[in-house]
Structures are given as structure tokens and as C-alpha cells.
Design a protein around this motif. Structure first.
Motif, PDB file in Angstrom:
ATOM      1  N   SER A  84       0.118  -4.499 -11.127  1.00 64.02           N
ATOM      2  CA  SER A  84      -0.759  -4.276 -12.225  1.00 64.02           C
ATOM      3  C   SER A  84      -0.552  -5.486 -13.130  1.00 64.02           C
ATOM      4  O   SER A  84      -1.516  -5.875 -13.907  1.00 64.02           O
ATOM      5  CB  SER A  84      -0.840  -2.910 -13.116  1.00 64.02           C
ATOM      6  OG  SER A  84       0.644  -2.814 -13.443  1.00 64.02           O
ATOM      7  N   PRO A  89      -4.106  -4.438  -7.050  1.00 64.46           N
ATOM      8  CA  PRO A  89      -3.966  -3.299  -6.864  1.00 64.46           C
ATOM      9  C   PRO A  89      -2.468  -2.797  -6.536  1.00 64.46           C
ATOM     10  O   PRO A  89      -1.794  -3.380  -5.958  1.00 64.46           O
ATOM     11  CB  PRO A  89      -4.888  -2.916  -5.714  1.00 64.46           C
ATOM     12  CG  PRO A  89      -5.870  -4.178  -5.452  1.00 64.46           C
ATOM     13  CD  PRO A  89      -5.190  -5.231  -6.138  1.00 64.46           C
ATOM     14  N   HIS A  92      -2.091  -0.543  -1.412  1.00 60.95           N
ATOM     15  CA  HIS A  92      -2.645  -1.140  -0.396  1.00 60.95           C
ATOM     16  C   HIS A  92      -2.469  -0.200   0.805  1.00 60.95           C
ATOM     17  O   HIS A  92      -1.433   0.464   1.171  1.00 60.95           O
ATOM     18  CB  HIS A  92      -2.166  -2.401  -0.038  1.00 60.95           C
ATOM     19  CG  HIS A  92      -2.363  -3.623  -0.906  1.00 60.95           C
ATOM     20  ND1 HIS A  92      -3.551  -4.134  -1.251  1.00 60.95           N
ATOM     21  CD2 HIS A  92      -1.805  -3.752  -2.260  1.00 60.95           C
ATOM     22  CE1 HIS A  92      -3.525  -5.013  -2.331  1.00 60.95           C
ATOM     23  NE2 HIS A  92      -2.548  -4.790  -2.808  1.00 60.95           N
ATOM     24  N   SER A 112      -7.197   1.417   1.627  1.00 60.70           N
ATOM     25  CA  SER A 112      -7.012   1.421   0.216  1.00 60.70           C
ATOM     26  C   SER A 112      -8.428   2.011  -0.176  1.00 60.70           C
ATOM     27  O   SER A 112      -8.359   2.866  -1.060  1.00 60.70           O
ATOM     28  CB  SER A 112      -6.782  -0.089  -0.223  1.00 60.70           C
ATOM     29  OG  SER A 112      -5.556  -0.551   0.358  1.00 60.70           O
ATOM     30  N   GLU A 113      -9.567   1.428   0.294  1.00 61.47           N
ATOM     31  CA  GLU A 113     -10.881   2.125  -0.153  1.00 61.47           C
ATOM     32  C   GLU A 113     -11.017   3.194   0.178  1.00 61.47           C
ATOM     33  O   GLU A 113     -11.536   4.289  -0.718  1.00 61.47           O
ATOM     34  CB  GLU A 113     -11.881   1.074   0.368  1.00 61.47           C
ATOM     35  CG  GLU A 113     -13.370   1.391  -0.332  1.00 61.47           C
ATOM     36  CD  GLU A 113     -13.375   0.708  -1.657  1.00 61.47           C
ATOM     37  OE1 GLU A 113     -14.381   0.952  -2.359  1.00 61.47           O
ATOM     38  OE2 GLU A 113     -12.543  -0.376  -2.209  1.00 61.47           O
ATOM     39  N   LEU A 116      -9.132   5.725  -2.287  1.00 60.60           N
ATOM     40  CA  LEU A 116      -9.749   5.778  -3.652  1.00 60.60           C
ATOM     41  C   LEU A 116     -10.914   6.693  -3.398  1.00 60.60           C
ATOM     42  O   LEU A 116     -11.123   7.643  -4.362  1.00 60.60           O
ATOM     43  CB  LEU A 116     -10.352   4.270  -3.983  1.00 60.60           C
ATOM     44  CG  LEU A 116      -9.469   3.120  -4.289  1.00 60.60           C
ATOM     45  CD1 LEU A 116     -10.217   2.008  -4.604  1.00 60.60           C
ATOM     46  CD2 LEU A 116      -8.614   3.715  -5.499  1.00 60.60           C
ATOM     47  N   GLY A 144      -7.090   1.622 -14.190  1.00 61.35           N
ATOM     48  CA  GLY A 144      -6.796   0.894 -13.054  1.00 61.35           C
ATOM     49  C   GLY A 144      -7.825   1.106 -11.744  1.00 61.35           C
ATOM     50  O   GLY A 144      -8.969   1.669 -12.065  1.00 61.35           O
ATOM     51  N   ALA A 145      -7.588   0.705 -10.669  1.00 63.10           N
ATOM     52  CA  ALA A 145      -8.195   0.692  -9.555  1.00 63.10           C
ATOM     53  C   ALA A 145      -8.986   2.287  -9.199  1.00 63.10           C
ATOM     54  O   ALA A 145     -10.065   2.415  -8.822  1.00 63.10           O
ATOM     55  CB  ALA A 145      -7.606   0.217  -8.266  1.00 63.10           C
TER      56      ALA A 145
END
Length: 331
Positions: A84, A89, A92, A112-113, A116, A144-145
Motif C-alpha cells: 500500500s 494492491p 494478488h 485478484s479481481e 474483490l 484500498g482496492a
């Protein structure tokens, strides 16, 4: 956007995943499949390995014994909290989906996606059952992400929300997230605020996604009828709220691993603030109606998630089957 690794294996990257997945669709998929899949899927305890004093490698396997869900899946995750500070990110991941019939590799998915989306949608799904229908203000703790995904999932799950307030230790990140999301939702206003206690007092839904090892949300500040969503902690040293929040709340978890990995719950139990019976139930029991969520409009509800390989497998199923069956022009 996506390419074929060989004749049988698909590579589904982040852009392809975003093009075929919506928060509402994934929440609906999880709501309809979790109750039956929870008894048909084996998910061994995740492996967690310390790769440095602050970094970890996690392995999350899962496999179905049902012919209607013919998959084996494994997610590999790296956790590097120092990222960060260099604007990378923290997490991962890569997800590999296999056929449980032949064992062949079906897809390699951007884990990762996918993480999320699935994490945010589990929080959104819990909010459907636990937050008040008339909720108006969403407080996002952390920028954050994970934050934009949680915001989108909560807004999709609870359309009555019309204001989002974002807090982050470094306020410039909160400001940047506000600028990114302004105008994305019609009728929803976005703002940042540097005083956490002040914004917590306003929140009908308070969602936390941080790596904090110091309590951020104080239980005394939670308003009557608030719903607290805790996403960040996954080991004993981490916590996003204090013992008073846990004591005041009607607590639900995503799965039993939360009782092993959640710093907030473990700490409160060890200190005698609550006992194990204070945990009312899990998300599957909420969906089935086996456990009552919110009993009245003044009650504080809490949902703690740590993630599960079962949800990863169901998410990968939806991504893979949607991608495979979608016309090429739509990908």
C-alpha cells in the motif's frame, strides 16, 4: 481481453471478468446456490504460510462431490501489506478451475479481481438480510482496492442508500476514491471525512476493509439500528472494531473459519466479553431462514467474513460458465 491457453483451457483476465459479472448477478447466484452447495462441496482448511515477517501465501482448495457442480478449484493468494505504501494492491491471486470428472484444467481466472467481487458480494448479500430496509448512509472505512467493490455491492444490495462517506487513514486516498465514484450511481452522493468517530455515528451501514491491528470502529459510536460489516481481518492480531462493538451486536459470520481467524471475535471470546453462543449463526443459515437476522429496527447487527473456498468455487463456476456460453462479440 481474453485468450485461449490451449484447446480446452480458458484464460479469463480481469477485464473479461468485469465484462461478464455484475454485483447483483453474483449476489443472486450465491443466494441461490450456497444453501445446497454448502453440503456438496468439500473445502479443506486453507493453508497459510508466512513468507516474510509481514507477508503471507495462502492456498484455498475446494472440490464438489455433486454431479450438478462438476468442479475442483484452487486459489493461490499472496498478501503483502507493505504494497500500500508503493501504491500496489496488497493482495494478488490466481484461481485455477478443473473438471472433477476428467481432472482437466478448464480455466485460469484472475483471482485478484474475482476475490474483490466475491468478497464484496458476500458482504452485500449479508446486508440484504441484516441491514435495515430504510438504511440511507453507508460509511466506508478504508479506501484500498476492496473499498469501491464493497461500496458497489452494498448499494446494489440496499438501493435505499443515498449517501456514501469514505474514511481512510491517509485522507488523500479517500478524496481520490470519492472523485472516482462520484456520478457512478444516480441519486447517491459521495464525500470524504477525516474524523472516524463522527462518520461512524452517522452510518446506517458501516463497512470496514483495512489491515488494521488496532480497533478503528468503537462500539459506543455505533448508532441504534446500524449494521457493521467487517471484512479486513483474517488472523488473530488483526481487528477493525473494539470489544464493545462485538458485545453490542447480533453477530453473524460467513463460515466457521471466522471463529479461528477473526481477531475481533477471537479476542472478545478470549477476554470473556462474549462466549461462543454470542455468535448467532452463519450466512447459509440466514439465507435458509434457519436463523433470524434483525429482530427489530433498533438492533445493531454485525457480519464478519474471512472468505471461503466454497464461495470462490461458486464464483468461478458463474464466471466460467457465463464466459464459455457468452457470444464472442459480447466478451
Amino acid at each position: 481481453m481474453a485468450s485461449t491457453v490451449n484447446h480446452d483451457t480458458l484464460f479469463i483476465d480481469a477485464a473479461a471478468l468485469r465484462s461478464i459479472l455484475s454485483y447483483k448477478t453474483l449476489m443472486n447466484h450465491l443466494e441461490s446456490t450456497l444453501p445446497t452447495a454448502s453440503s456438496a462441496v468439500e473445502s479443506p482448511i486453507r493453508h497459510s504460510h508466512q513468507t516474510s515477517p509481514s507477508s503471507s501465501l495462502l492456498l484455498m482448495p475446494s472440490f464438489s462431490v455433486s454431479s450438478s457442480l462438476p468442479y475442483i478449484g484452487v486459489k493461490l493468494v499472496t498478501f503483502h501489506p507493505c504494497n500500500s505504501s508503493i501504491y500496489l494492491p496488497v493482495i494478488h491471486a490466481n484461481y485455477t478451475l478443473f473438471s472433477s470428472v476428467t481432472g482437466q484444467t478448464l480455466a485460469s481466472i484472475d483471482g485478484s479481481e474475482m476475490t474483490l467481487y466475491r468478497t464484496a458480494c458476500i458482504s452485500g448479500l449479508a446486508s440484504r438480510h441484516l441491514s435495515r430496509q430504510e438504511s440511507r448512509i453507508l460509511v466506508m472505512v478504508g479506501a484500498g482496492a476492496m473499498a469501491p467493490h464493497l461500496i458497489r455491492a452494498h448499494l446494489s444490495a440496499r438501493p435505499s442508500l443515498n449517501k456514501v462517506i469514505i474514511w481512510n487513514r491517509r485522507n488523500e486516498k479517500a478524496v481520490a476514491l470519492v472523485e472516482m465514484m462520484e456520478g457512478e450511481f444516480q441519486g447517491v452522493s459521495f464525500e470524504s471525512n477525516g474524523c472516524l468517530d463522527e462518520v461512524v455515528r452517522l452510518g446506517d451501514v458501516v463497512s470496514c476493509a483495512t489491515n488494521s491491528e488496532v480497533a478503528l470502529v468503537m462500539g459506543k459510536e455505533l448508532k441504534s439500528g446500524a449494521h457493521l460489516d467487517l471484512v479486513g481481518s483474517f488472523k488473530h492480531s488483526m481487528k477493525e472494531c473494539d470489544d464493545e462493538a462485538i458485545r453490542r451486536g447480533r453477530v453473524f459470520i460467513d463460515n466457521e473459519a471466522a471463529l479461528i481467524e477473526s481477531g475481533e471475535l477471537l479476542g472478545a471470546i478470549e477476554r470473556g466479553v462474549i462466549c461462543r453462543d454470542h455468535i448467532v449463526g452463519n450466512l447459509v443459515e440466514l439465507i435458509r431462514g434457519d436463523k433470524v437476522g434483525r429482530k427489530d429496527s433498533s438492533q445493531i447487527t454485525i457480519f464478519k467474513s474471512v472468505g471461503s473456498a466454497l464461495v470462490d468455487l461458486l464464483c468461478a463456476q458463474l464466471v466460467y460458465e457465463t464466459y464459455k456460453n457468452a457470444p464472442p462479440s459480447s466478451i
